[in-house]
Design a protein around this motif. Sequence first.
Motif, PDB file in Angstrom:
ATOM      1  N   GLU A  23       1.045  -1.488  -0.099  1.00  0.00           N
ATOM      2  CA  GLU A  23       0.042   0.036   0.038  1.00  0.00           C
ATOM      3  C   GLU A  23       0.887   1.229  -0.015  1.00  0.00           C
ATOM      4  OE1 GLU A  23      -3.513   2.228  -0.011  1.00  0.00           O
ATOM      5  OE2 GLU A  23      -3.328   0.214  -0.067  1.00  0.00           O
ATOM      6  N   LEU A  24       1.871   1.302   0.949  1.00  0.00           N
ATOM      7  CA  LEU A  24       2.685   2.584   0.972  1.00  0.00           C
ATOM      8  C   LEU A  24       3.692   2.414  -0.435  1.00  0.00           C
ATOM      9  CD1 LEU A  24       3.843   2.259   4.787  1.00  0.00           C
ATOM     10  CD2 LEU A  24       2.281   3.823   3.612  1.00  0.00           C
ATOM     11  N   GLY A  25       4.154   1.262  -0.755  1.00  0.00           N
ATOM     12  CA  GLY A  25       4.957   1.445  -1.989  1.00  0.00           C
ATOM     13  C   GLY A  25       4.001   2.003  -3.422  1.00  0.00           C
ATOM     14  N   LEU A  26       2.907   1.410  -3.497  1.00  0.00           N
ATOM     15  CA  LEU A  26       1.991   2.176  -4.573  1.00  0.00           C
ATOM     16  C   LEU A  26       1.646   3.394  -4.278  1.00  0.00           C
ATOM     17  CD1 LEU A  26      -0.545  -1.028  -4.765  1.00  0.00           C
ATOM     18  CD2 LEU A  26       1.144  -0.289  -6.410  1.00  0.00           C
ATOM     19  N   ARG A  27       1.511   3.977  -3.174  1.00  0.00           N
ATOM     20  CA  ARG A  27       1.132   5.446  -2.889  1.00  0.00           C
ATOM     21  C   ARG A  27       2.442   6.322  -3.305  1.00  0.00           C
ATOM     22  NH1 ARG A  27      -3.461   6.916   0.313  1.00  0.00           N
ATOM     23  NH2 ARG A  27      -4.736   4.960   0.961  1.00  0.00           N
ATOM     24  N   VAL A  36      -5.134  12.771 -10.852  1.00  0.00           N
ATOM     25  CA  VAL A  36      -5.751  13.912 -11.283  1.00  0.00           C
ATOM     26  C   VAL A  36      -7.328  13.883 -11.271  1.00  0.00           C
ATOM     27  CG1 VAL A  36      -5.793  15.717 -13.165  1.00  0.00           C
ATOM     28  CG2 VAL A  36      -3.683  14.471 -12.608  1.00  0.00           C
ATOM     29  N   LEU A  37      -7.945  14.636 -10.411  1.00  0.00           N
ATOM     30  CA  LEU A  37      -9.365  14.766 -10.379  1.00  0.00           C
ATOM     31  C   LEU A  37     -10.173  15.507 -11.150  1.00  0.00           C
ATOM     32  CD1 LEU A  37      -9.774  14.493  -6.368  1.00  0.00           C
ATOM     33  CD2 LEU A  37      -9.541  12.566  -8.281  1.00  0.00           C
ATOM     34  N   MET A  38     -11.031  15.210 -11.633  1.00  0.00           N
ATOM     35  CA  MET A  38     -12.040  16.059 -12.640  1.00  0.00           C
ATOM     36  C   MET A  38     -13.423  16.635 -12.187  1.00  0.00           C
ATOM     37  SD  MET A  38     -11.219  13.976 -16.206  1.00  0.00           S
ATOM     38  CE  MET A  38     -11.130  15.553 -17.105  1.00  0.00           C
ATOM     39  N   LYS A  39     -13.934  17.556 -12.844  1.00  0.00           N
ATOM     40  CA  LYS A  39     -15.261  17.967 -12.416  1.00  0.00           C
ATOM     41  C   LYS A  39     -16.155  18.213 -13.640  1.00  0.00           C
ATOM     42  CE  LYS A  39     -14.491  23.033 -12.321  1.00  0.00           C
ATOM     43  NZ  LYS A  39     -14.561  24.183 -11.521  1.00  0.00           N
ATOM     44  N   GLN A  55       1.853  13.936  -8.196  1.00  0.00           N
ATOM     45  CA  GLN A  55       2.705  12.785  -8.909  1.00  0.00           C
ATOM     46  C   GLN A  55       2.231  11.772  -9.021  1.00  0.00           C
ATOM     47  OE1 GLN A  55       6.754  12.837  -7.106  1.00  0.00           O
ATOM     48  NE2 GLN A  55       7.504  14.522  -8.609  1.00  0.00           N
ATOM     49  N   ARG A  56       2.298  10.988 -10.233  1.00  0.00           N
ATOM     50  CA  ARG A  56       1.779   9.648 -10.580  1.00  0.00           C
ATOM     51  C   ARG A  56       2.507   9.021 -11.650  1.00  0.00           C
ATOM     52  NH1 ARG A  56      -3.141   7.216  -9.343  1.00  0.00           N
ATOM     53  NH2 ARG A  56      -4.127   5.863 -11.002  1.00  0.00           N
ATOM     54  N   PHE A  57       2.641   7.713 -11.393  1.00  0.00           N
ATOM     55  CA  PHE A  57       3.755   6.953 -12.338  1.00  0.00           C
ATOM     56  C   PHE A  57       5.038   7.842 -12.300  1.00  0.00           C
ATOM     57  CE2 PHE A  57      -0.731   5.454 -13.148  1.00  0.00           C
ATOM     58  CZ  PHE A  57      -0.338   4.105 -12.662  1.00  0.00           C
ATOM     59  N   ARG A  58       5.591   8.443 -11.504  1.00  0.00           N
ATOM     60  CA  ARG A  58       6.851   9.025 -11.602  1.00  0.00           C
ATOM     61  C   ARG A  58       6.707  10.359 -12.317  1.00  0.00           C
ATOM     62  NH1 ARG A  58       8.602   7.978  -7.216  1.00  0.00           N
ATOM     63  NH2 ARG A  58      10.791   8.633  -7.852  1.00  0.00           N
ATOM     64  N   ASN A  89      -2.117  16.697 -23.375  1.00  0.00           N
ATOM     65  CA  ASN A  89      -2.326  16.686 -21.871  1.00  0.00           C
ATOM     66  C   ASN A  89      -1.459  15.568 -21.169  1.00  0.00           C
ATOM     67  OD1 ASN A  89      -4.070  15.695 -19.332  1.00  0.00           O
ATOM     68  ND2 ASN A  89      -4.559  17.903 -19.785  1.00  0.00           N
ATOM     69  N   ARG A  90      -1.268  14.596 -21.763  1.00  0.00           N
ATOM     70  CA  ARG A  90      -0.679  13.335 -21.446  1.00  0.00           C
ATOM     71  C   ARG A  90       0.822  13.463 -20.935  1.00  0.00           C
ATOM     72  NH1 ARG A  90      -2.721   7.485 -23.358  1.00  0.00           N
ATOM     73  NH2 ARG A  90      -4.797   7.383 -22.735  1.00  0.00           N
ATOM     74  N   GLY A  91       1.340  13.102 -19.852  1.00  0.00           N
ATOM     75  CA  GLY A  91       2.799  13.285 -19.663  1.00  0.00           C
ATOM     76  C   GLY A  91       3.252  14.085 -18.578  1.00  0.00           C
ATOM     77  N   ASP A  92       4.515  14.114 -18.263  1.00  0.00           N
ATOM     78  CA  ASP A  92       5.238  14.674 -17.261  1.00  0.00           C
ATOM     79  C   ASP A  92       5.134  16.349 -17.549  1.00  0.00           C
ATOM     80  OD1 ASP A  92       6.921  14.638 -14.941  1.00  0.00           O
ATOM     81  OD2 ASP A  92       7.886  16.023 -16.300  1.00  0.00           O
TER      82      ASP A  92
END
Length: 297
Positions: A23-27, A36-39, A55-58, A89-92
């Motif tokens: 759990e900690l490693g995945l987080r 990234v959240l949307m509305k 940050q997500r997937f480095r 929009n995709r990517g670092d």
Amino acid sequence: MDIRKNKLRYLLVLFVLLLVAAELGLRTYFGFCHEVLMKSDPDFEYINLANQHTQRFRKTYHYNEYSMRSTPLDSSCIHILGFGDSIINRGDHDALATSILSTRLSELYKQKVQFLNISAGSWGPDNSFAYLKKYGTFQAKKIYLFVSSHDAYDNMTFEKIVGVSKSHPNKQYASAIYELFDRYIIPKLTLKKQIQASVVDHIPEGTPFNSGFKDFTDYTSKRRIPLTLFLHASIPELKDGRYNSLGQKIIDFANIHHIPMIQDLRLLTPDDYSDQLHINEKGQKKIAAAVLAQYQK
């Protein structure tokens, strides 16, 4: 009997420790539970939440106070607007074409430039124009509209998608392990097939050409803001050596209305893609270079 109980306790403790470590490693390493959240939005269907930094997937994701995939708006800068979908929009953050262009154009102008990234996954030109109509130009010197062939007839439907589709989340998962299974492993195990928009080469009869193209044309012409269309090719189009019939509709529209166009069909190779449509960091650099070349002509 005591030996068996102790062994079971040991295995249970070990299992719990492994779960906690996973759990900690995945987080912490992969960024699970930091999506990234949307509305939902009544004007342009949906958009990413403003003021997000995660940050997500480095990879690093920044959204400013206007939900742009950009740094906070700086009124002292030269502003250029880049509208589009997941292609830009995709990517670092630092590897995006718009981020690269902000840096390179600042060097070219000898003044700070913000190439503002106004995009969301699956947005079409009508989504983008609805944003422009709502928030204005931010005193932009130029506007770019990044599209792919399928955008020719990809009209807004206002179908509820935020919080329904896993690709449009409005809240974080409570558990990283659960997110891993629910969003990634289970869909692959069930072999759920999704139609790639990039290979669409036909439309339902009676579907109108996306109104956003004409709206952008009229809006920018009235305000004397230069508009450029950037037509991005999919892998099937790359292999065919030509845009499909929908892409040709966009090219015809640009020619009829005398809109400058950049086409990346001859600029990209399959190595620049992460899937049938989206580009990797190499592809982002090439898109930035194509836009920069237009300035240097």
